[in-house]
Design a protein around this motif. Sequence first.
Motif, mmCIF file in Angstrom:
data_model
loop_
_atom_site.group_PDB
_atom_site.id
_atom_site.type_symbol
_atom_site.label_atom_id
_atom_site.label_comp_id
_atom_site.label_asym_id
_atom_site.label_seq_id
_atom_site.Cartn_x
_atom_site.Cartn_y
_atom_site.Cartn_z
ATOM 1 N N GLN A 154 -18.489 56.681 16.918
ATOM 2 C CA GLN A 154 -19.671 55.872 17.206
ATOM 3 C C GLN A 154 -20.957 56.634 16.925
ATOM 4 N N SER A 155 -21.081 57.842 17.476
ATOM 5 C CA SER A 155 -22.350 58.547 17.340
ATOM 6 C C SER A 155 -22.536 59.141 15.957
ATOM 7 N N MET A 156 -21.444 59.597 15.353
ATOM 8 C CA MET A 156 -21.574 60.257 14.060
ATOM 9 C C MET A 156 -21.495 59.266 12.912
ATOM 10 N N LEU A 157 -20.587 58.286 13.024
ATOM 11 C CA LEU A 157 -20.349 57.376 11.917
ATOM 12 C C LEU A 157 -20.979 56.010 12.116
ATOM 13 N N GLY A 158 -21.407 55.726 13.356
ATOM 14 C CA GLY A 158 -21.989 54.417 13.620
ATOM 15 C C GLY A 158 -20.963 53.305 13.647
ATOM 16 N N LEU A 159 -19.696 53.655 13.869
ATOM 17 C CA LEU A 159 -18.632 52.662 13.921
ATOM 18 C C LEU A 159 -18.223 52.443 15.374
#
Lengths: 120, 158
Positions: free
Chosen positions: B17-22
């Motif tokens: 979530q935080s790194m890839l925005g997924l």
Amino acid sequence: MKVLIVDDSKAMRMIVQRTLKQAGFNNIQPLEANNGVEALQLVEQQSPDLVLSDWNMPEMKGIELLHALRAKGQQVPLGFITSESSPEIKQQAADAGAAFVIVKPFNPAAIEQAIKTLLV
Amino acid sequence: MFSNVEALQQIAVDVCQSMLGLPLQLIEPQPRAATPLLMACIEIHGEQVLMVEILAHEDLTQAIAEAMFAADRGSLSREEIRDAFGEVANMIGGNVKGMLGEDANLSLPFVSDAAEDDLSDHLQRISATFECCGYPMTFVIREVAIDQKLNRELAAVS
């Protein structure tokens, strides 16, 4: 400002470049190396202002790259961007003279905080 | 053996979530699908040998890679997709290793087609399954028996 990004993952090299821009470092000329051996050559050829290196790589690890640079008299600042988060790794990096260790996953604020005083 | 499922879940969320925005949504474990799955692995060699694995449908690994590369849909090569998926395993493994509190070495990640799950292969395991982009993605940490570890080393250099 030339920044050499050293990581055996092309995807991670892209993320580092993108995060540098997100952190406000828009005037950077990125250089890329797949491992420490390539990085050594690029430092000699391109004289980057900063090296951002992964820790675990084939051919030559990041800590070996740092030792090799200093043995050659290269004083370019080097910081690690690595998935290695253990205290032992951070101590090894500090003992070898690394400018910082950023642990993956990371955000633009971490990048900005680590390198703002190095890229002036 | 790393037995903290909540920590594994948090690491997975932090990376994706935080790194890839997924976004990830924790779900119940899913039956293994017959459709093409990829597995990204990384080993942690400490007091035990742990294998950190991520299993995902090929389409999801493509979405992960496109997020990492900020690439247009369908524009990445097979190698780039596997590189990106392996890097996810690298980040998960590094964070798990950091929580072990012992001297250990992290291998380089490797990506392969997912094999059938061999329950006799592991001594202990924990897992967490999420939904991501409409597909299940499973994160597994398992203790590897020494002979299986040797078998994988031999397979990796062959």
